[in-house]
Design a protein around this motif. Structure first.
Motif, PDB file in Angstrom:
ATOM      1  N   UNK A  99       0.834  -1.200   0.000  1.00 47.00           N
ATOM      2  CA  UNK A  99       0.000   0.000   0.000  1.00 47.00           C
ATOM      3  C   UNK A  99       0.869   1.250   0.000  1.00 47.00           C
ATOM      4  N   UNK A 100       0.594   2.160  -0.908  1.00 54.75           N
ATOM      5  CA  UNK A 100       1.332   3.421  -0.984  1.00 54.75           C
ATOM      6  C   UNK A 100       0.357   4.555  -0.678  1.00 54.75           C
ATOM      7  N   UNK A 101       0.169   4.829   0.591  1.00 56.24           N
ATOM      8  CA  UNK A 101      -0.814   5.818   1.033  1.00 56.24           C
ATOM      9  C   UNK A 101      -0.141   6.946   1.803  1.00 56.24           C
ATOM     10  N   UNK A 102      -0.724   8.124   1.687  1.00 56.26           N
ATOM     11  CA  UNK A 102      -0.334   9.253   2.510  1.00 56.26           C
ATOM     12  C   UNK A 102      -1.442   9.500   3.528  1.00 56.26           C
ATOM     13  N   UNK A 103      -1.137  10.205   4.629  1.00 55.33           N
ATOM     14  CA  UNK A 103      -2.181  10.465   5.627  1.00 55.33           C
ATOM     15  C   UNK A 103      -3.453  11.017   5.002  1.00 55.33           C
ATOM     16  N   UNK A 104      -4.585  10.385   5.335  1.00 54.84           N
ATOM     17  CA  UNK A 104      -5.871  10.804   4.808  1.00 54.84           C
ATOM     18  C   UNK A 104      -6.296  10.070   3.548  1.00 54.84           C
ATOM     19  N   UNK A 105      -5.362   9.381   2.890  1.00 60.19           N
ATOM     20  CA  UNK A 105      -5.692   8.649   1.671  1.00 60.19           C
ATOM     21  C   UNK A 105      -6.215   7.255   2.009  1.00 60.19           C
ATOM     22  N   UNK A 106      -6.968   6.669   1.074  1.00 61.17           N
ATOM     23  CA  UNK A 106      -7.513   5.339   1.314  1.00 61.17           C
ATOM     24  C   UNK A 106      -7.584   4.550   0.017  1.00 61.17           C
ATOM     25  N   UNK A 107      -7.750   3.237   0.163  1.00 59.86           N
ATOM     26  CA  UNK A 107      -7.965   2.356  -0.974  1.00 59.86           C
ATOM     27  C   UNK A 107      -9.174   1.487  -0.661  1.00 59.86           C
ATOM     28  N   UNK A 108     -10.025   1.260  -1.672  1.00 59.83           N
ATOM     29  CA  UNK A 108     -11.190   0.393  -1.519  1.00 59.83           C
ATOM     30  C   UNK A 108     -11.007  -0.837  -2.396  1.00 59.83           C
ATOM     31  N   UNK A 109     -11.452  -1.987  -1.911  1.00 63.72           N
ATOM     32  CA  UNK A 109     -11.261  -3.234  -2.646  1.00 63.72           C
ATOM     33  C   UNK A 109     -12.238  -4.300  -2.154  1.00 63.72           C
ATOM     34  N   UNK A 110     -12.347  -5.385  -2.897  1.00 57.14           N
ATOM     35  CA  UNK A 110     -13.161  -6.511  -2.492  1.00 57.14           C
ATOM     36  C   UNK A 110     -12.297  -7.520  -1.747  1.00 57.14           C
ATOM     37  N   UNK A 111     -12.919  -8.242  -0.817  1.00 56.79           N
ATOM     38  CA  UNK A 111     -12.170  -9.196  -0.018  1.00 56.79           C
ATOM     39  C   UNK A 111     -13.120 -10.276   0.491  1.00 56.79           C
ATOM     40  N   UNK A 112     -12.726 -10.960   1.554  1.00 57.97           N
ATOM     41  CA  UNK A 112     -13.542 -11.967   2.211  1.00 57.97           C
ATOM     42  C   UNK A 112     -13.341 -11.863   3.709  1.00 57.97           C
ATOM     43  N   UNK A 113     -14.322 -12.323   4.478  1.00 58.60           N
ATOM     44  CA  UNK A 113     -14.180 -12.363   5.923  1.00 58.60           C
ATOM     45  C   UNK A 113     -14.819 -13.635   6.453  1.00 58.60           C
ATOM     46  N   UNK A 114     -14.329 -14.092   7.589  1.00 56.24           N
ATOM     47  CA  UNK A 114     -14.875 -15.277   8.230  1.00 56.24           C
ATOM     48  C   UNK A 114     -16.106 -14.897   9.037  1.00 56.24           C
ATOM     49  N   UNK A 115     -17.188 -15.651   8.884  1.00 58.42           N
ATOM     50  CA  UNK A 115     -18.403 -15.409   9.653  1.00 58.42           C
ATOM     51  C   UNK A 115     -18.245 -16.070  11.019  1.00 58.42           C
ATOM     52  N   UNK A 116     -18.199 -15.290  12.114  1.00 55.70           N
ATOM     53  CA  UNK A 116     -18.017 -15.867  13.441  1.00 55.70           C
ATOM     54  C   UNK A 116     -19.045 -16.950  13.748  1.00 55.70           C
ATOM     55  N   UNK A 117     -18.606 -17.994  14.425  1.00 57.63           N
ATOM     56  CA  UNK A 117     -19.412 -19.134  14.870  1.00 57.63           C
ATOM     57  C   UNK A 117     -19.725 -20.131  13.765  1.00 57.63           C
ATOM     58  N   UNK A 118     -19.653 -19.714  12.501  1.00 60.87           N
ATOM     59  CA  UNK A 118     -20.020 -20.618  11.416  1.00 60.87           C
ATOM     60  C   UNK A 118     -18.815 -21.111  10.621  1.00 60.87           C
ATOM     61  N   UNK A 119     -17.734 -20.333  10.589  1.00 60.20           N
ATOM     62  CA  UNK A 119     -16.531 -20.773   9.893  1.00 60.20           C
ATOM     63  C   UNK A 119     -16.597 -20.657   8.388  1.00 60.20           C
ATOM     64  N   UNK A 120     -17.639 -20.034   7.846  1.00 58.01           N
ATOM     65  CA  UNK A 120     -17.736 -19.856   6.397  1.00 58.01           C
ATOM     66  C   UNK A 120     -17.157 -18.504   5.993  1.00 58.01           C
ATOM     67  N   UNK A 121     -16.847 -18.363   4.707  1.00 55.21           N
ATOM     68  CA  UNK A 121     -16.328 -17.099   4.203  1.00 55.21           C
ATOM     69  C   UNK A 121     -17.435 -16.308   3.522  1.00 55.21           C
ATOM     70  N   UNK A 122     -17.465 -15.011   3.784  1.00 53.25           N
ATOM     71  CA  UNK A 122     -18.432 -14.115   3.158  1.00 53.25           C
ATOM     72  C   UNK A 122     -17.690 -13.062   2.347  1.00 53.25           C
ATOM     73  N   UNK A 123     -18.215 -12.741   1.177  1.00 51.17           N
ATOM     74  CA  UNK A 123     -17.628 -11.698   0.342  1.00 51.17           C
ATOM     75  C   UNK A 123     -17.842 -10.330   0.988  1.00 51.17           C
ATOM     76  N   UNK A 124     -16.808  -9.494   0.967  1.00 54.85           N
ATOM     77  CA  UNK A 124     -16.900  -8.184   1.604  1.00 54.85           C
ATOM     78  C   UNK A 124     -16.348  -7.083   0.701  1.00 54.85           C
TER      79      UNK A 124
END
Length: 319
Positions: free
Chosen positions: A170-195
């Motif tokens: 990541x090449x960011x300066x203070x205040x800058x951001x990047x948006x992207x698609x990813x995945x996360x684990x759903x607590x208690x279920x162990x499955x992956x959800x698109x984020x």
């Protein structure tokens, strides 16, 4: 309850050391001047103190703590990143029932990329021998071992993501951001959800409280379920839930009720204080809030709420 079944519960349903499991890396960013890069020196040992608070639907919060050492060994094309738990009083005694397996070793490339994961097979083999000694049916053994193997692999990848993969390049300066698609684990279920997630470099900060020099940066990652992937994420959750029910209870497919996900929400926030030139960590706070509504065919809806908060404090050794 035996270590075998406790491990299944810990790993297959909740994951091990899983703050917010992801698998996208720094997607879309390219390294360059000012980019965050992995440059841990050979032999670096980082003492880690981790505290967590977990709150399930209608239950009192549960708090726990863990201390371990992150150790990097080797140089060149492959380097080993290991997780060594801190010895506890009475360490010579037999391990307590239900103690989860130790995280495997991560093999990293010269730029911190994850090459492979070592150590899963040994733990799985130990569990398989225990399952055989308890007379668990062969088919059920295979189902449970499959869940444990997958969960350990995801947990190890998660540790790499949270320390390196989500930030490197990541090449960011203070205040800058990047948006992207990813995945996360759903607590208690162990499955992956698109984020969808957003990473922001907030500001330069001292690496530790009271320090004068601002050698670190404060990064904040925010994510929520991607509406475009909601249906797919719900299908994956039901598949994982059925697999866990089948493995834990030995149920045939016909005995497992048909289910759909009526609502799915997983919101993550991660704050990371880290040295930008090396990615040597100093502090990481994360909060995950999830809300799942399951609808059984011909039955009532069941709502499951969960909140997890983690604070990891890192103390790097002499460099």
């Amino acid at each position: 309850m035996s270590r075998f079944f406790r491990a299944v519960s810990c790993l297959a349903l909740a994951g091990l050391f899983t703050h917010c499991a992801t698998s996208s890396g720094a997607g879309g960013s390219t390294a360059g001047d000012g980019a965050l890069r992995f440059a841990w020196p050979e032999g670096l040992a980082v003492q880690v103190s981790s505290a967590s608070t977990v709150t399930d639907s209608g239950e009192a919060p549960e708090q726990s703590s863990l201390e371990y050492t992150l150790r990097l060994e080797g140089q060149g094309e492959e380097r080993k990143l290991s997780f060594e738990p801190k010895p506890q009083p009475g360490e010579g005694a037999p391990p307590a029932e239900g103690a989860p397996p130790q995280l495997p070793t991560l093999i990293l490339g010269p730029k911190g990329e994850l090459r492979r994961i070592e150590g899963i097979d040994k733990t799985v083999q130990e569990m398989l021998q225990e399952a055989e000694s308890q007379g668990i049916p062969k088919e059920q053994q295979e189902q449970i071992i499959g869940l444990v193997r997958d969960a350990m692999d995801r947990a190890a990848q998660t540790q790499w993501e949270m320390l390196v993969g989500k930030w490197i390049g990541l090449a960011l300066k203070p205040g800058e951001f990047v948006e992207r698609k990813s995945q996360t684990l759903v607590p208690l279920f162990g499955s992956l959800a698109a984020t969808r997630e957003k990473v922001t470099l907030k500001e330069r900060v001292p690496c530790t409280e009271g320090a004068a020099e601002k050698r670190c940066v404060r990064l904040v990652l925010e994510s929520s379920v991607d509406p475009e992937g909601l249906e797919r994420s719900g299908t994956e959750l039901v598949r994982q839930l059925k697999a866990t029910m089948k493995a834990n209870m030995g149920l045939p497919d016909a005995a497992i009720p048909e289910m759909t996900v009526a609502a799915l929400q997983v919101d993550n926030t991660v704050e990371f204080i880290v040295e930008p030139e090396t990615l040597v960590p100093h502090l990481q706070r994360s909060t995950t809030k999830s809300h799942v509504v399951l609808q059984e065919e011909g039955g009532e809806k069941k709502e499951i709420d969960n909140q997890r908060q983690y604070v990891d404090r890192f103390t790097p050794g002499a460099r």
